[in-house]
Design a protein around this motif. Structure first.
Motif, PDB file in Angstrom:
ATOM      1  N   ASP A   1      26.115  -2.544  37.992  1.00 12.76           N
ATOM      2  CA  ASP A   1      25.042  -3.086  37.723  1.00 12.76           C
ATOM      3  C   ASP A   1      25.217  -4.413  36.560  1.00 12.76           C
ATOM      4  OD1 ASP A   1      23.735  -1.586  39.653  1.00 12.76           O
ATOM      5  OD2 ASP A   1      22.975  -0.350  38.366  1.00 12.76           O
ATOM      6  N   ASP A   2      26.082  -3.926  35.518  1.00 10.15           N
ATOM      7  CA  ASP A   2      26.426  -4.847  34.692  1.00 10.15           C
ATOM      8  C   ASP A   2      27.154  -6.221  34.998  1.00 10.15           C
ATOM      9  OD1 ASP A   2      25.238  -3.398  32.697  1.00 10.15           O
ATOM     10  OD2 ASP A   2      27.011  -2.459  31.849  1.00 10.15           O
ATOM     11  N   LEU A   3      28.056  -5.997  35.990  1.00  4.38           N
ATOM     12  CA  LEU A   3      28.781  -7.001  36.878  1.00  4.38           C
ATOM     13  C   LEU A   3      27.855  -7.928  37.377  1.00  4.38           C
ATOM     14  CD1 LEU A   3      32.016  -5.297  37.774  1.00  4.38           C
ATOM     15  CD2 LEU A   3      31.706  -6.725  35.749  1.00  4.38           C
ATOM     16  N   GLN A   4      27.016  -7.228  38.247  1.00  2.00           N
ATOM     17  CA  GLN A   4      25.881  -8.055  38.982  1.00  2.00           C
ATOM     18  C   GLN A   4      25.091  -9.056  38.075  1.00  2.00           C
ATOM     19  OE1 GLN A   4      25.785  -8.270  42.204  1.00  2.00           O
ATOM     20  NE2 GLN A   4      26.929  -6.820  42.941  1.00  2.00           N
ATOM     21  N   ALA A   5      24.720  -8.266  37.028  1.00  5.14           N
ATOM     22  CA  ALA A   5      23.845  -8.899  35.832  1.00  5.14           C
ATOM     23  C   ALA A   5      24.658 -10.341  35.521  1.00  5.14           C
ATOM     24  CB  ALA A   5      23.392  -8.045  34.719  1.00  5.14           C
ATOM     25  N   VAL A   6      26.040 -10.186  35.386  1.00 10.13           N
ATOM     26  CA  VAL A   6      26.733 -11.260  34.774  1.00 10.13           C
ATOM     27  C   VAL A   6      26.943 -12.327  35.939  1.00 10.13           C
ATOM     28  CG1 VAL A   6      29.278 -12.036  34.254  1.00 10.13           C
ATOM     29  CG2 VAL A   6      28.000  -9.818  33.107  1.00 10.13           C
ATOM     30  N   ILE A   7      26.939 -11.994  37.022  1.00 16.07           N
ATOM     31  CA  ILE A   7      26.866 -12.943  38.199  1.00 16.07           C
ATOM     32  C   ILE A   7      25.821 -13.900  38.202  1.00 16.07           C
ATOM     33  CG2 ILE A   7      27.123 -13.000  40.798  1.00 16.07           C
ATOM     34  CD1 ILE A   7      29.165 -10.830  40.959  1.00 16.07           C
ATOM     35  N   ALA A   8      24.743 -12.860  38.230  1.00 19.04           N
ATOM     36  CA  ALA A   8      23.408 -13.517  38.181  1.00 19.04           C
ATOM     37  C   ALA A   8      23.210 -14.668  37.115  1.00 19.04           C
ATOM     38  CB  ALA A   8      22.322 -12.514  38.142  1.00 19.04           C
ATOM     39  N   LEU A   9      23.682 -13.944  35.949  1.00 16.26           N
ATOM     40  CA  LEU A   9      23.510 -14.991  34.640  1.00 16.26           C
ATOM     41  C   LEU A   9      24.377 -16.283  34.781  1.00 16.26           C
ATOM     42  CD1 LEU A   9      22.885 -14.923  31.311  1.00 16.26           C
ATOM     43  CD2 LEU A   9      25.483 -14.428  31.157  1.00 16.26           C
ATOM     44  N   LEU A  10      25.648 -16.138  35.300  1.00 14.88           N
ATOM     45  CA  LEU A  10      26.509 -17.451  35.669  1.00 14.88           C
ATOM     46  C   LEU A  10      25.896 -18.310  36.767  1.00 14.88           C
ATOM     47  CD1 LEU A  10      29.918 -15.815  35.106  1.00 14.88           C
ATOM     48  CD2 LEU A  10      28.581 -17.149  33.236  1.00 14.88           C
ATOM     49  N   ARG A  11      25.438 -17.687  37.529  1.00 15.59           N
ATOM     50  CA  ARG A  11      24.789 -18.600  38.661  1.00 15.59           C
ATOM     51  C   ARG A  11      23.611 -19.397  38.196  1.00 15.59           C
ATOM     52  NH1 ARG A  11      25.466 -14.604  43.706  1.00 15.59           N
ATOM     53  NH2 ARG A  11      27.456 -15.611  44.172  1.00 15.59           N
ATOM     54  N   ASN A  12      22.798 -18.844  37.236  1.00 11.93           N
ATOM     55  CA  ASN A  12      21.728 -19.396  36.671  1.00 11.93           C
ATOM     56  C   ASN A  12      22.219 -20.532  35.877  1.00 11.93           C
ATOM     57  OD1 ASN A  12      19.966 -18.147  38.377  1.00 11.93           O
ATOM     58  ND2 ASN A  12      19.629 -16.624  36.792  1.00 11.93           N
ATOM     59  N   LYS A  13      23.135 -20.459  35.281  1.00 17.68           N
ATOM     60  CA  LYS A  13      23.723 -21.389  34.175  1.00 17.68           C
ATOM     61  C   LYS A  13      24.474 -22.603  34.804  1.00 17.68           C
ATOM     62  CE  LYS A  13      24.532 -21.945  29.487  1.00 17.68           C
ATOM     63  NZ  LYS A  13      24.435 -23.205  28.933  1.00 17.68           N
ATOM     64  N   ASP A  14      24.402 -24.037  34.389  1.00 20.81           N
ATOM     65  CA  ASP A  14      25.199 -24.957  34.819  1.00 20.81           C
ATOM     66  C   ASP A  14      26.161 -25.252  33.838  1.00 20.81           C
ATOM     67  OD1 ASP A  14      26.060 -27.056  36.241  1.00 20.81           O
ATOM     68  OD2 ASP A  14      24.646 -28.475  35.553  1.00 20.81           O
ATOM     69  N   PHE A  15      27.555 -25.035  34.289  1.00 17.93           N
ATOM     70  CA  PHE A  15      28.730 -25.330  33.376  1.00 17.93           C
ATOM     71  C   PHE A  15      29.165 -26.725  33.975  1.00 17.93           C
ATOM     72  CE2 PHE A  15      28.195 -20.628  33.159  1.00 17.93           C
ATOM     73  CZ  PHE A  15      28.394 -20.486  31.812  1.00 17.93           C
ATOM     74  N   GLY A  16      28.755 -27.466  34.678  1.00 18.70           N
ATOM     75  CA  GLY A  16      29.427 -28.731  35.189  1.00 18.70           C
ATOM     76  C   GLY A  16      30.312 -28.365  36.393  1.00 18.70           C
ATOM     77  N   ILE A  17      30.781 -27.241  36.641  1.00 18.99           N
ATOM     78  CA  ILE A  17      31.827 -26.808  37.781  1.00 18.99           C
ATOM     79  C   ILE A  17      31.162 -26.108  38.522  1.00 18.99           C
ATOM     80  CG2 ILE A  17      33.823 -27.451  36.189  1.00 18.99           C
ATOM     81  CD1 ILE A  17      34.236 -24.549  35.718  1.00 18.99           C
ATOM     82  N   ASP A  18      31.781 -25.956  39.992  1.00 15.52           N
ATOM     83  CA  ASP A  18      31.425 -25.216  40.917  1.00 15.52           C
ATOM     84  C   ASP A  18      32.081 -23.931  40.555  1.00 15.52           C
ATOM     85  OD1 ASP A  18      29.948 -24.207  43.105  1.00 15.52           O
ATOM     86  OD2 ASP A  18      31.719 -24.548  44.311  1.00 15.52           O
ATOM     87  N   LEU A  19      31.286 -22.657  40.327  1.00 14.82           N
ATOM     88  CA  LEU A  19      32.136 -21.218  40.053  1.00 14.82           C
ATOM     89  C   LEU A  19      31.624 -20.395  41.419  1.00 14.82           C
ATOM     90  CD1 LEU A  19      30.646 -20.605  36.583  1.00 14.82           C
ATOM     91  CD2 LEU A  19      32.698 -21.455  37.060  1.00 14.82           C
ATOM     92  N   GLN A  20      32.955 -19.657  41.640  1.00 15.62           N
ATOM     93  CA  GLN A  20      33.024 -18.467  42.691  1.00 15.62           C
ATOM     94  C   GLN A  20      33.232 -17.275  42.081  1.00 15.62           C
ATOM     95  OE1 GLN A  20      35.401 -21.235  43.677  1.00 15.62           O
ATOM     96  NE2 GLN A  20      33.725 -22.511  44.554  1.00 15.62           N
ATOM     97  N   PHE A  21      32.857 -16.278  42.686  1.00  9.94           N
ATOM     98  CA  PHE A  21      33.146 -14.870  42.177  1.00  9.94           C
ATOM     99  C   PHE A  21      34.096 -14.023  43.253  1.00  9.94           C
ATOM    100  CE2 PHE A  21      29.103 -16.415  40.825  1.00  9.94           C
ATOM    101  CZ  PHE A  21      29.467 -16.544  39.557  1.00  9.94           C
ATOM    102  N   THR A  22      35.111 -13.689  42.802  1.00  6.87           N
ATOM    103  CA  THR A  22      36.161 -13.312  43.792  1.00  6.87           C
ATOM    104  C   THR A  22      36.878 -11.972  43.425  1.00  6.87           C
ATOM    105  OG1 THR A  22      38.138 -14.465  42.939  1.00  6.87           O
ATOM    106  CG2 THR A  22      36.922 -15.542  44.622  1.00  6.87           C
ATOM    107  N   ASN A  23      37.362 -11.362  44.113  1.00  7.82           N
ATOM    108  CA  ASN A  23      38.249  -9.934  43.980  1.00  7.82           C
ATOM    109  C   ASN A  23      37.258  -9.094  43.236  1.00  7.82           C
ATOM    110  OD1 ASN A  23      40.828 -10.750  44.826  1.00  7.82           O
ATOM    111  ND2 ASN A  23      41.492 -11.370  42.673  1.00  7.82           N
ATOM    112  N   TYR A  24      36.188  -8.801  43.746  1.00 10.63           N
ATOM    113  CA  TYR A  24      35.069  -7.787  43.340  1.00 10.63           C
ATOM    114  C   TYR A  24      35.644  -6.562  43.618  1.00 10.63           C
ATOM    115  CZ  TYR A  24      30.565  -5.842  42.040  1.00 10.63           C
ATOM    116  OH  TYR A  24      29.484  -5.226  41.607  1.00 10.63           O
ATOM    117  N   ARG A  25      35.968  -5.610  42.587  1.00 12.63           N
ATOM    118  CA  ARG A  25      36.382  -4.440  42.936  1.00 12.63           C
ATOM    119  C   ARG A  25      35.607  -3.439  41.957  1.00 12.63           C
ATOM    120  NH1 ARG A  25      42.019  -6.118  41.247  1.00 12.63           N
ATOM    121  NH2 ARG A  25      42.488  -7.635  42.854  1.00 12.63           N
TER     122      ARG A  25
END
Length: 163
Positions: A139-163
């Motif tokens: 759940d913490d990892l899901q929260a981090v993904i949601a947090l990063l998707r909502n923030k604009d860092f000026g680059i396109d972010l993808q989330f891989t190797n979810y284990r």
């Protein structure tokens, strides 16, 4: 069952799709009436796209066409790092659009700082051109993904190797 879970934050670009988008943009420019007789060129290199045209107005139109083709091909326009417009010979102008691959050290530090501010029980690690995020709770990892998707860092972010 694993005691910790993790995923990687990356910024990758599919170069085949970039090639397809550039070719589609070239075809559209050849067919458009407002570009008839103009000296507009698009060249795709290993790490960049070189754009040349008659004037700044047409150059901006070409950049918008390329961005539209990127979106249609499922690529993010954030993958293009547009450099400043330069004057070229015979009154033409040119611009280079670098293709952003990987996360730079500065951007990685921004991503890590944003994650640390969230006060979640997360461990982060900067690895070359990606950031690894690990935690004991999914759940913490899901929260981090949601947090990063909502923030604009000026680059396109993808989330891989979810284990």
């Amino acid at each position: 069952m694993a005691s910790t879970y993790s995923f990687d934050v990356v910024s990758e670009v599919n170069m085949q799709e970039v090639d397809n988008a550039v070719n589609q943009a070239k075809k559209e420019i050849e067919q458009r009436y407002d570009f008839k007789g103009s000296k507009t060129e698009i060249d795709l290199g290993e790490e960049e796209i070189k754009i040349a045209s008659d004037d700044e107005f047409k150059l901006k139109s070409v950049v918008e066409i390329i961005k539209a083709k990127f979106i249609k091909r499922g690529l993010s326009p954030k993958a293009l790092d547009l450099q400043k417009v330069e004057k070229a010979s015979l009154g033409t102008v040119r611009q280079t659009a670098k293709i952003v691959k990987g996360i730079s050290k500065e951007k990685a530090k921004e991503v890590v700082a944003e994650i640390k501010e969230s006060k979640l029980k997360i461990q982060t690690q900067i690895m070359e051109n990606q950031v690894r995020v690990s935690a004991k709770d999914k759940d913490d990892l899901q929260a981090v993904i949601a947090l990063l998707r909502n923030k604009d860092f000026g680059i396109d972010l993808q989330f891989t190797n979810y284990r």
